[in-house]
Design a protein around this motif. Structure first.
Motif, PDB file in Angstrom:
ATOM      1  N   GLY A  16      11.551  11.719  -6.541  1.00 41.51           N
ATOM      2  CA  GLY A  16      10.211  11.113  -5.832  1.00 41.51           C
ATOM      3  C   GLY A  16       9.517  10.544  -6.850  1.00 41.51           C
ATOM      4  O   GLY A  16       8.749   9.237  -6.285  1.00 41.51           O
ATOM      5  N   ALA A  17       9.315  11.165  -7.896  1.00 36.15           N
ATOM      6  CA  ALA A  17       8.411  10.619  -8.915  1.00 36.15           C
ATOM      7  C   ALA A  17       8.886   9.439  -9.349  1.00 36.15           C
ATOM      8  O   ALA A  17       8.207   8.439  -9.712  1.00 36.15           O
ATOM      9  CB  ALA A  17       8.049  11.638  -9.904  1.00 36.15           C
ATOM     10  N   VAL A  18      10.334   9.393  -9.526  1.00 33.24           N
ATOM     11  CA  VAL A  18      10.664   7.930  -9.974  1.00 33.24           C
ATOM     12  C   VAL A  18      10.603   6.859  -9.036  1.00 33.24           C
ATOM     13  O   VAL A  18      10.490   5.696  -9.523  1.00 33.24           O
ATOM     14  CB  VAL A  18      12.537   8.257 -10.280  1.00 33.24           C
ATOM     15  N   ALA A  19      10.947   7.216  -7.913  1.00 34.02           N
ATOM     16  CA  ALA A  19      10.691   6.183  -6.640  1.00 34.02           C
ATOM     17  C   ALA A  19       9.407   5.799  -6.726  1.00 34.02           C
ATOM     18  O   ALA A  19       9.244   4.556  -6.355  1.00 34.02           O
ATOM     19  CB  ALA A  19      11.120   6.701  -5.528  1.00 34.02           C
ATOM     20  N   GLY A  20       8.244   6.538  -6.665  1.00 34.47           N
ATOM     21  CA  GLY A  20       6.982   6.126  -6.877  1.00 34.47           C
ATOM     22  C   GLY A  20       6.562   5.199  -8.073  1.00 34.47           C
ATOM     23  O   GLY A  20       6.000   4.271  -7.885  1.00 34.47           O
ATOM     24  N   SER A  21       7.016   5.699  -9.252  1.00 31.47           N
ATOM     25  CA  SER A  21       6.702   5.004 -10.217  1.00 31.47           C
ATOM     26  C   SER A  21       7.469   3.558 -10.067  1.00 31.47           C
ATOM     27  O   SER A  21       6.856   2.550 -10.791  1.00 31.47           O
ATOM     28  CB  SER A  21       7.125   5.587 -11.746  1.00 31.47           C
ATOM     29  N   ALA A  22       8.756   3.415  -9.900  1.00 24.58           N
ATOM     30  CA  ALA A  22       9.362   2.374  -9.727  1.00 24.58           C
ATOM     31  C   ALA A  22       8.627   1.435  -8.524  1.00 24.58           C
ATOM     32  O   ALA A  22       8.640   0.043  -8.796  1.00 24.58           O
ATOM     33  CB  ALA A  22      11.001   2.506  -9.175  1.00 24.58           C
ATOM     34  N   THR A  23       8.321   1.919  -7.353  1.00 31.15           N
ATOM     35  CA  THR A  23       7.539   1.220  -6.629  1.00 31.15           C
ATOM     36  C   THR A  23       6.301   0.528  -6.999  1.00 31.15           C
ATOM     37  O   THR A  23       5.869  -0.475  -6.920  1.00 31.15           O
ATOM     38  CB  THR A  23       7.119   2.185  -5.230  1.00 31.15           C
ATOM     39  N   ALA A  24       5.556   1.319  -7.862  1.00 32.92           N
ATOM     40  CA  ALA A  24       4.437   0.761  -8.536  1.00 32.92           C
ATOM     41  C   ALA A  24       4.700  -0.456  -9.610  1.00 32.92           C
ATOM     42  O   ALA A  24       3.996  -1.391  -9.460  1.00 32.92           O
ATOM     43  CB  ALA A  24       3.353   1.735  -9.444  1.00 32.92           C
ATOM     44  N   LEU A  25       5.866  -0.213 -10.384  1.00 34.65           N
ATOM     45  CA  LEU A  25       6.294  -1.010 -11.513  1.00 34.65           C
ATOM     46  C   LEU A  25       6.441  -2.365 -10.635  1.00 34.65           C
ATOM     47  O   LEU A  25       6.122  -3.514 -10.927  1.00 34.65           O
ATOM     48  CB  LEU A  25       7.351  -0.767 -11.941  1.00 34.65           C
ATOM     49  N   ALA A  26       7.289  -2.305  -9.529  1.00 30.80           N
ATOM     50  CA  ALA A  26       7.754  -3.411  -8.965  1.00 30.80           C
ATOM     51  C   ALA A  26       6.410  -4.217  -8.217  1.00 30.80           C
ATOM     52  O   ALA A  26       6.704  -5.483  -8.111  1.00 30.80           O
ATOM     53  CB  ALA A  26       8.920  -3.121  -7.596  1.00 30.80           C
ATOM     54  N   ALA A  27       5.683  -3.253  -7.501  1.00 37.09           N
ATOM     55  CA  ALA A  27       4.472  -3.812  -7.010  1.00 37.09           C
ATOM     56  C   ALA A  27       3.582  -4.793  -7.832  1.00 37.09           C
ATOM     57  O   ALA A  27       3.499  -5.853  -7.584  1.00 37.09           O
ATOM     58  CB  ALA A  27       3.629  -3.025  -6.134  1.00 37.09           C
ATOM     59  N   LEU A  28       3.430  -4.049  -8.946  1.00 42.95           N
ATOM     60  CA  LEU A  28       2.486  -5.024  -9.796  1.00 42.95           C
ATOM     61  C   LEU A  28       3.274  -6.034 -10.518  1.00 42.95           C
ATOM     62  O   LEU A  28       2.677  -7.140 -10.708  1.00 42.95           O
ATOM     63  CB  LEU A  28       2.059  -3.720 -10.970  1.00 42.95           C
ATOM     64  N   ALA A  29       4.545  -5.823 -11.002  1.00 42.37           N
ATOM     65  CA  ALA A  29       5.223  -7.023 -11.428  1.00 42.37           C
ATOM     66  C   ALA A  29       5.180  -8.189 -10.502  1.00 42.37           C
ATOM     67  O   ALA A  29       5.497  -9.391 -10.916  1.00 42.37           O
ATOM     68  CB  ALA A  29       6.564  -6.567 -11.869  1.00 42.37           C
ATOM     69  N   ALA A  30       5.335  -7.871  -9.254  1.00 44.18           N
ATOM     70  CA  ALA A  30       5.561  -8.917  -8.198  1.00 44.18           C
ATOM     71  C   ALA A  30       4.035  -9.627  -7.798  1.00 44.18           C
ATOM     72  O   ALA A  30       3.974 -10.350  -6.775  1.00 44.18           O
ATOM     73  CB  ALA A  30       6.040  -8.423  -7.012  1.00 44.18           C
ATOM     74  N   GLY A  31       2.989  -8.947  -8.336  1.00 43.30           N
ATOM     75  CA  GLY A  31       1.702  -9.428  -8.169  1.00 43.30           C
ATOM     76  C   GLY A  31       1.132  -9.020  -6.602  1.00 43.30           C
ATOM     77  O   GLY A  31       0.038  -9.284  -6.321  1.00 43.30           O
ATOM     78  N   ILE A  32       1.482  -7.808  -6.435  1.00 44.74           N
ATOM     79  CA  ILE A  32       0.886  -6.989  -5.016  1.00 44.74           C
ATOM     80  C   ILE A  32      -0.373  -6.245  -5.560  1.00 44.74           C
ATOM     81  O   ILE A  32      -0.237  -5.659  -6.548  1.00 44.74           O
ATOM     82  CB  ILE A  32       2.219  -6.248  -4.697  1.00 44.74           C
TER      83      ILE A  32
END
Length: 370
Positions: free
Chosen positions: A143-159
């Motif tokens: 879950g920690a990996v999924a959360g970190s990946a979610t944050a990384l993807a969101a910030l990289a996408a400009g969310i």
């Protein structure tokens, strides 16, 4: 040796998986978010240090409370529910003071639930406590990996940060659903018997708790490496993601290592020293290397230190778990302030020396607590 209740351990692991998706996703973005709101490096170190310390120090109270009540599940449910509310609230609080308050609430919710939940895991583990903690920790790290990946993807996408925090509330609700399924397993650990002596007066537990305080002080918080990482905001999230990914195999390894080789108890401070030394350089490549050592140190605290606390605590398991975790958190607070200050004044090269002194003292106390 009693067989572990694998179904309950897995269901609690799934609960933590979704909860880690929620709060580790938020933490992967929080240092950058606080910086955007005007926080300095020292302020970020203090926020994470005080927050983590609060999440640990309150366990001096929540652990004995769970043992006295003997129910354990009520504290567990309340803690997870408060965490969902705190992270969702960050979306509505674009001010530094409000964000800091919600970070503290989220950490307090973890303090409320963790000793009680860990007592349930200990009961489910039968005679294999370190294995049970290791299996649980490896699941929550997914879950920690999924959360970190979610944050990384969101910030990289400009969310935006607010939309990210609202998105993360979805796995938070899933955590409560999984916890309800775990509750239906019917496991109710026995609390401390009325009139039993207070476990905190036991010398080996006190010495081991002090060793964990110094162990925490030897570890530079990864938020400081994320803060100083050069480039776009997602670079810091990528470093955090690397730590979360490595903690999955590290958790399984610690769980088995402590069962087979009790001397692995003494390896945690070495990992903390390696992480602090790497983070203090400010070099991006070493930042990623330090993230791996950091995850080894934190998974040690979640597995080996907990297993040792259960051994020392007797029937007052939540109290012992709370004491050891709280001491570690107090050290974390000291480390956050010390290393954050060193970064601010340009004296990061001193950090490995301070870390080495704390690590050596931690090892000495662990040996004295045998």
């Amino acid at each position: 040796m009693a067989e572990p209740n694998y179904r309950l351990i897995v269901l609690l692991g799934l609960t933590s998986l979704f909860a880690d998706w929620l709060y580790e996703g938020a933490r992967a973005a929080l240092p950058q978010y606080l910086k955007a709101l005007g926080a300095s490096a020292l302020a970020v170190g203090l926020v994470f240090g005080v927050g983590d310390a609060l999440g640990y120090l309150l366990r001096f109270a929540t652990g004995p409370l769970a043992d006295r009540r003997g129910g354990y599940w009520g504290e567990t449910f309340a803690g997870y529910a408060l965490q969902v509310l705190a992270i969702a609230g960050l979306a509505l609080a674009p001010w530094l003071a409000a964000a800091v308050a919600l970070v503290m609430l989220e950490r307090a919710s973890k303090a409320l639930r963790t000793p009680a939940r860990d007592a349930i895991i200990s009961a489910a583990g039968g005679g294999r406590q370190s294995f049970a903690f290791g299996l649980h920790a490896s699941l929550d790290q997914i879950g920690a990996v999924a959360g970190s990946a979610t944050a990384l993807a969101a910030l990289a996408a400009g969310i935006g940060y607010g939309d990210l925090f609202l998105l993360l509330a979805v796995p938070g609700v899933a955590a409560l659903i999984a916890l309800s399924a775990a509750y239906r397993q019917g496991v109710r650990p026995a609390g401390r018997r009325r009139g039993e002596a207070g476990v905190l007066l036991d010398r080996p537990l006190l010495l081991f708790s002090l060793s964990q305080l110094l162990f925490g002080a030897s570890l530079m918080h990864i938020s400081l490496e994320m803060y100083q990482a050069q480039g776009a905001p997602w670079v810091g999230s990528a470093i955090y993601l690397a730590a979360m990914v490595f903690e999955i195999p590290a958790s399984l390894a610690w769980g088995r290592a402590y069962e087979a080789r009790r001397w692995s108890l003494y390896l945690g401070p070495a990992a903390a020293l390696a992480a602090t030394s790497a983070f203090s350089t400010g070099l991006l490549a070493l930042g990623f290397a330090g993230a791996l050592a950091y995850s080894a140190a934190t998974s040690y605290a979640d597995i080996v230190a907990k297993a040792r606390a259960v051994e020392l605590g007797g029937s007052a398991k939540a109290t012992a778990l709370g004491a050891v975790n709280a001491a570690f958190g107090l050290g974390y607070l000291a480390g956050g302030a010390i290393y954050g200050y060193l970064l601010d004044v340009g004296a990061a090269g001193v950090a490995p020396l301070i870390s080495a002194a704390f690590a050596a003292a931690s090892l000495a106390l662990m040996r004295a607590a045998r």
